[in-house]
Enzyme design. Structure first.
Site, PDB file in Angstrom:
ATOM      1  N   LEU A   1      10.583 -20.444  -4.011  1.00 44.85           N
ATOM      2  CA  LEU A   1       9.721 -19.767  -3.549  1.00 44.85           C
ATOM      3  C   LEU A   1       9.293 -20.111  -4.188  1.00 44.85           C
ATOM      4  CD1 LEU A   1       8.782 -17.734  -1.722  1.00 44.85           C
ATOM      5  CD2 LEU A   1      10.097 -15.107  -3.456  1.00 44.85           C
TER       6      LEU A   1
ATOM      7  N   HIS B   1       2.759   2.849  -8.539  1.00 39.95           N
ATOM      8  CA  HIS B   1       2.596   1.873  -8.821  1.00 39.95           C
ATOM      9  C   HIS B   1       4.082   1.565  -9.729  1.00 39.95           C
ATOM     10  CE1 HIS B   1      -1.263   1.989  -7.716  1.00 39.95           C
ATOM     11  NE2 HIS B   1      -2.162   2.523  -8.750  1.00 39.95           N
TER      12      HIS B   1
ATOM     13  N   ASP C   1       0.577  -0.910   0.277  1.00 37.78           N
ATOM     14  CA  ASP C   1       0.140   0.032  -0.273  1.00 37.78           C
ATOM     15  C   ASP C   1       0.323   1.256  -0.254  1.00 37.78           C
ATOM     16  OD1 ASP C   1      -2.200   1.722   0.167  1.00 37.78           O
ATOM     17  OD2 ASP C   1      -2.358   1.037   1.967  1.00 37.78           O
TER      18      ASP C   1
HETATM   19  C1  FPP Z   1      -1.540   0.219  -3.554  1.00 37.56           C
HETATM   20  O1  FPP Z   1      -1.281   1.578  -3.949  1.00 37.56           O
HETATM   21  C2  FPP Z   1      -1.084  -0.606  -5.077  1.00 37.56           C
HETATM   22  C3  FPP Z   1      -2.202  -1.239  -6.034  1.00 37.56           C
HETATM   23  C4  FPP Z   1      -3.656  -1.769  -5.585  1.00 37.56           C
HETATM   24  C5  FPP Z   1      -1.210  -2.144  -7.009  1.00 37.56           C
HETATM   25  C6  FPP Z   1      -0.155  -3.063  -6.113  1.00 37.56           C
HETATM   26  C7  FPP Z   1       0.826  -3.037  -7.875  1.00 37.56           C
HETATM   27  C8  FPP Z   1       1.761  -2.777  -8.129  1.00 37.56           C
HETATM   28  C9  FPP Z   1       2.624  -2.609  -6.613  1.00 37.56           C
HETATM   29  C10 FPP Z   1       2.343  -3.041  -9.624  1.00 37.56           C
HETATM   30  C11 FPP Z   1       2.400  -4.134  -9.485  1.00 37.56           C
HETATM   31  C12 FPP Z   1       2.448  -5.518  -9.236  1.00 37.56           C
HETATM   32  C13 FPP Z   1       3.243  -7.042  -9.350  1.00 37.56           C
HETATM   33  C14 FPP Z   1       2.632  -7.493  -9.322  1.00 37.56           C
HETATM   34  C15 FPP Z   1       3.672  -6.977 -10.949  1.00 37.56           C
HETATM   35  P1  FPP Z   1      -2.174   2.447  -3.627  1.00 37.56           P
HETATM   36  O2  FPP Z   1      -2.284   2.983  -4.505  1.00 37.56           O
HETATM   37  O3  FPP Z   1      -3.558   2.643  -2.815  1.00 37.56           O
HETATM   38  O4  FPP Z   1      -1.363   3.207  -2.607  1.00 37.56           O
HETATM   39  P2  FPP Z   1      -2.435   5.121  -1.464  1.00 37.56           P
HETATM   40  O5  FPP Z   1      -2.847   4.394  -0.879  1.00 37.56           O
HETATM   41  O6  FPP Z   1      -1.090   5.554  -1.167  1.00 37.56           O
HETATM   42  O7  FPP Z   1      -3.770   5.950  -2.630  1.00 37.56           O
END
Ligand code: FPP
Length: 247
Positions: A132, A38, A21
């Site tokens: 893993l 992201h 997050d």
């Molecule tokens: C949460 O941060 C993150 C996500 C919903 C997406 C996670 C995706 C990645 C890390 C990239 C791709 C993943 C892989 C496995 C290659 P948020 O957007 O909710 O952040 P915020 O709370 O600050 O808005």
């Protein structure tokens, strides 16, 4: 002493689950679009996966896209799907080189066709790796998973009703996406949010929870080591009393 050296190799969590997050906030703090966060989150994924594999962790589950994430602006959803595709392409060699087996949980067939097809190819390519197991939770939510399990039980037993006395935890777990995967020992959530957010609700009944203020794009293997060192200080009693555990 390095954090890594403080880790007791004989008491590693077998399964670590991570709620990644803070990508959006990380980007916005830098005056950038959320997708920039992201993209940088992928670097954190790579370092965490490599760190976990190198330590000898058996299962690592990453919450990459929830069923609720479809409600985000279309532009962000599309960008996340494209990022998944480019990440699958760019990380294939790393997975193979590190003997990592890719698995998924969630409604994969509900993802765009090009994403689900790529995932299936990589899952097949890495199926015989025995290092893993990297589990991506995609189009996943725990309530969806549990309702889906109930649906499967009902449809499977239409002709041959199940004896209610045979329904126990073991029976039910066979219908979850995580069948054959041990429950997480440790849950890590980044970005200072203290929620479970519909993630592995059934499986986390006895997980140790670890929260850090670090935003996901800044998360590195050293942060994972910190979480593991903290986990190893805990006494897991599973409802028993301390004296019974120490025996
Ligand atoms: C949460 O941060 C993150 C996500 C919903 C997406 C996670 C995706 C990645 C890390 C990239 C791709 C993943 C892989 C496995 C290659 P948020 O957007 O909710 O952040 P915020 O709370 O600050 O808005």
């Amino acid at each position: 002493m390095d954090l890594k050296d403080q880790i007791d190799k004989k008491n590693l969590p077998q399964h670590i689950a991570v709620i990644m997050d803070g990508n959006g906030r990380w980007a916005q703090k830098k005056g950038n679009q959320r997708i920039f966060g992201h993209k940088n989150g992928v670097k954190a994924v790579r370092d965490t996966v490599e760190g976990a594999a190198e330590l000898g962790i058996n299962f690592l589950t990453l919450y990459a896209f929830s069923t609720e994430n479809w409600n985000r602006p279309k532009q962000e959803v599309d960008a996340l799907m494209s990022l998944l595709i480019t990440s699958i392409n760019s990380e294939t060699d790393t997975l193979i080189k590190n003997n990592i087996r890719l698995l998924t949980i969630g409604n994969i067939d509900g993802l765009p066709k090009n994403v689900s097809a790529k995932l299936k190819v990589l899952i097949n390519k890495t199926a015989n790796n025995n290092g893993l197991s990297l589990i991506l939770a995609l189009n996943y939510s725990a309530r969806w998973e549990i309702v889906n399990a109930v649906k499967s039980i009902v449809s499977e037993h239409k002709q041959n009703p199940v004896d209610v006395n045979n329904i126990d935890n073991k029976f039910f777990e066979k219908y979850l996406n995580t069948k054959d995967i041990p429950d997480p020992d440790l849950l890590v959530r980044t970005s200072g949010e203290y929620r479970i957010s519909n993630f592995l609700i059934w499986q986390m009944a006895y997980s140790e929870l670890y929260f850090t203020e670090v935003l996901w794009p800044d998360f590195r293997r050293n942060d994972l080591y910190e979480a593991i060192v903290d986990y190893q200080k805990r006494e897991r009693r599973f409802g028993k009393i301390s004296e019974q555990i120490k025996k």
